[in-house]
Design a protein around this motif. Structure first.
Motif, short mmCIF file in Angstrom:
data_model
loop_
_atom_site.label_atom_id
_atom_site.label_comp_id
_atom_site.label_asym_id
_atom_site.label_seq_id
_atom_site.Cartn_x
_atom_site.Cartn_y
_atom_site.Cartn_z
N ILE A 1 -9.36 76.36 -34.43
CA ILE A 1 -9.01 76.97 -35.72
C ILE A 1 -8.73 75.88 -36.76
CG2 ILE A 1 -7.25 78.34 -36.92
CD1 ILE A 1 -7.03 80.02 -34.33
N GLY A 2 -8.01 74.84 -36.34
CA GLY A 2 -7.72 73.74 -37.25
C GLY A 2 -8.97 73.04 -37.72
N GLU A 3 -9.92 72.86 -36.80
CA GLU A 3 -11.19 72.23 -37.17
C GLU A 3 -11.98 73.12 -38.13
OE1 GLU A 3 -13.22 71.39 -33.54
OE2 GLU A 3 -11.76 69.89 -32.91
N PHE A 4 -11.97 74.42 -37.88
CA PHE A 4 -12.72 75.36 -38.72
C PHE A 4 -12.20 75.34 -40.15
CE2 PHE A 4 -13.23 79.58 -40.61
CZ PHE A 4 -14.60 79.73 -40.52
N TRP A 5 -10.90 75.33 -40.34
CA TRP A 5 -10.31 75.36 -41.67
C TRP A 5 -10.13 73.96 -42.27
CZ3 TRP A 5 -10.54 79.62 -44.23
CH2 TRP A 5 -10.53 80.84 -43.56
N GLY A 6 -10.60 72.95 -41.57
CA GLY A 6 -10.55 71.60 -42.09
C GLY A 6 -9.16 70.98 -42.05
N LEU A 7 -8.28 71.52 -41.23
CA LEU A 7 -6.94 70.98 -41.11
C LEU A 7 -6.90 69.83 -40.10
CD1 LEU A 7 -5.01 74.36 -40.99
CD2 LEU A 7 -5.35 72.86 -42.96
N LYS A 8 -7.96 69.71 -39.35
CA LYS A 8 -8.01 68.68 -38.32
C LYS A 8 -9.44 68.18 -38.27
CE LYS A 8 -7.12 67.96 -33.47
NZ LYS A 8 -6.71 68.50 -32.21
N GLU A 9 -9.59 66.90 -37.99
CA GLU A 9 -10.93 66.35 -37.88
C GLU A 9 -11.57 66.85 -36.59
OE1 GLU A 9 -11.17 62.19 -38.32
OE2 GLU A 9 -9.96 62.18 -40.13
N ALA A 10 -12.86 67.09 -36.65
CA ALA A 10 -13.59 67.58 -35.47
C ALA A 10 -13.55 66.51 -34.38
CB ALA A 10 -15.02 67.92 -35.83
N SER A 11 -13.32 66.93 -33.17
CA SER A 11 -13.30 65.99 -32.05
C SER A 11 -14.74 65.71 -31.63
CB SER A 11 -12.49 66.53 -30.89
OG SER A 11 -12.99 67.78 -30.50
N ALA A 12 -14.96 64.50 -31.16
CA ALA A 12 -16.31 64.08 -30.81
C ALA A 12 -16.78 64.63 -29.52
CB ALA A 12 -16.40 62.58 -30.78
#
Length: 82
Positions: free
Chosen positions: A71-82
């Motif tokens: 959810i954090g990645e989707f909303w740009g609150l967290k960087e996408a993990s590799a």
């Protein structure tokens, strides 16, 4: 009250007849409940349940953490993990 008397009288009569036939009365061990074995089974079942519940909680925590990260990645609150 009459029923209990009748049952008792009938039981005494059957005992008298059974003894009259010359047969011995033996205890039947399979008719008795083994309380120690039942308690041991119950204790083991509870321990197994506790182990299973702990494993389920750990797995659930991992799933929740993964969902929060997604959810954090989707909303740009967290960087996408590799």
């Amino acid at each position: 009250m009459a029923t209990s008397y009748a049952d008792s009288a009938q039981a005494r009569e059957w005992d008298r007849r059974y003894d009259a036939w010359g047969r011995e009365k033996r205890a039947k061990p399979h008719e008795f409940h083994d309380y120690e074995a039942a308690a041991l089974k119950r204790t083991q079942a509870l321990a197994d349940r506790d182990i299973r519940l702990l494993a389920e909680r750990k797995a659930s925590a991992k799933r929740v953490a993964a969902a929060v990260d997604a959810i954090g990645e989707f909303w740009g609150l967290k960087e996408a993990s590799a």
